[in-house]
Design a protein around this motif. Sequence first.
Motif, short mmCIF file in Angstrom:
data_model
loop_
_atom_site.label_atom_id
_atom_site.label_comp_id
_atom_site.label_asym_id
_atom_site.label_seq_id
_atom_site.Cartn_x
_atom_site.Cartn_y
_atom_site.Cartn_z
N LYS A 180 0.04 3.72 -2.76
CA LYS A 180 -1.03 4.32 -2.93
C LYS A 180 -0.86 5.71 -1.77
O LYS A 180 -1.52 6.45 -2.14
N TYR A 181 -0.37 5.21 -0.95
CA TYR A 181 -0.17 6.77 0.07
C TYR A 181 0.80 7.65 -0.19
O TYR A 181 0.67 8.84 0.01
N VAL B 233 0.89 -1.32 0.02
CA VAL B 233 0.03 0.09 0.11
C VAL B 233 0.87 1.36 0.11
O VAL B 233 0.10 2.24 0.02
N LEU C 36 -1.02 9.77 -2.60
CA LEU C 36 -2.22 10.39 -1.72
C LEU C 36 -1.69 11.43 -0.83
O LEU C 36 -2.36 12.72 -0.97
#
Length: 465
Positions: A245-246, A242, A249
């Motif tokens: 993804k972060y 993940v 973000l």
Amino acid sequence: MEKTDKFIAEMASAAWGLPLLILLIGGGLYLIIRIRFLPFRYLGHAIAVLRGKYDDKNDLGEITHFQALTTALSATVGMGNIAGVAVAIAIGGPGAVFWMWVSAVIGMSTKFFTATLSILYRGKDSEGVVQGGPMYFITEGLGKKWLPMAIVFSVAGLIGALPVFNVNQLTQAINDILLKPAGVYEGFKTDLIIGVILSGITAIVILGGLERISKTASKLVPAMVLLYFGLVVFILVTNIDVIPKYLGLIFTDAFSANFYKGDAFLGGIVGGIILLGIRRGAFSNEAGIGTAPMAHGAAKTNEPIREGLVAMLGPAIDTLIICTLTALAILVTGVWQSSDANGVSLTASAFEESMPLFGKYGLLACIAIFSISSLFSYSYYGSKCMAFLFGAKNKGIYNYFYILSILIGATTSLSMMINLIDTFFALMAIPTMTATILLAPKVITAAKIYFEKLKQHNIAAKKDF
């Protein structure tokens, strides 16, 4: 207590308004552009200086380049990296981290200028000992008519250098990780006992002076960075799927502020998240505040640019590396959305999520070392401000005031302590950045001369080879 808390929060909001944002970020950008990114091209040389390649024991000063950086880092690589990042994410979400990065890159340039000035314009205290720091480069570089600005910096430094935030968060960590689960927490009484123990440890080291502080810091800082780095890497490897993804973000949320829960600034929530990131970034790396130049001003060197280059590494290590690791650990474990915790407790939740058996205890060990080493360095900053205001023979008085403040930090709220330090950091930043911008041409001239000499030296060395 509630009224006091509210009053201090209002003071912090007033201090961190648009003028200070323009001074810190606008001023930092101005410095980068004026020097045409020159210091950034010499990061390899900065590391060589740090390793002692250019040390000369006959140079003026008290401590080595490495000890100066670790003394400065032991103050900045601390709770700002663990609790400060958690506060930023709890209020602002992932996007706040991007604006902390922005403040760090700009802060590298600011640190280069302020640390160079702290060597370029060293002064002497009332006992004739050579000293450095904003109060000295203001009076020596700009002249005695600027003394009121140096006094403002030093008075604000007396409060800004107090260790109340670090102590508050260390106390919170000990309570949340050790005492409350064991059922032995008794509220104010327990907090006070922790405060008394920390006061005792701090007194033993700081009453020994700068040499003992710098030797302790130069041993503790590398060890605590490695331990913390190892624990966070474990969390990131566990959640490697993940991370992209972060990271994405962090960039997208910086301009949408979808998770921001604070007050608007300049009429919008994006303005609010920018201000939050800058505040927490400044709290983390202290670029432009003026504390680190006091440590770098004591470095044993006659080459101001060298110390500027070493100081420039501080925000890179502090915010770009350590704060990013903390932020990713909080984000990838999901605790920033699943937990109501704030500050150090939020970071502890992230460690416990990935390492249920030993995570929070490993974090507690890091927090203890981070906080205690910060306690040692900040006392040095405060006592230098005291010496400037009231004479070197009285600087020791500050240490007793400082030790007493540890008890206050241990027994009061997180919001009160962070707003108090934010307020006085702002009051320190105004004279530091004003003087740095006014004296910038002197630094640029010195840099051009130094880098030209370095280029000639390197050409000669190649010919000899």
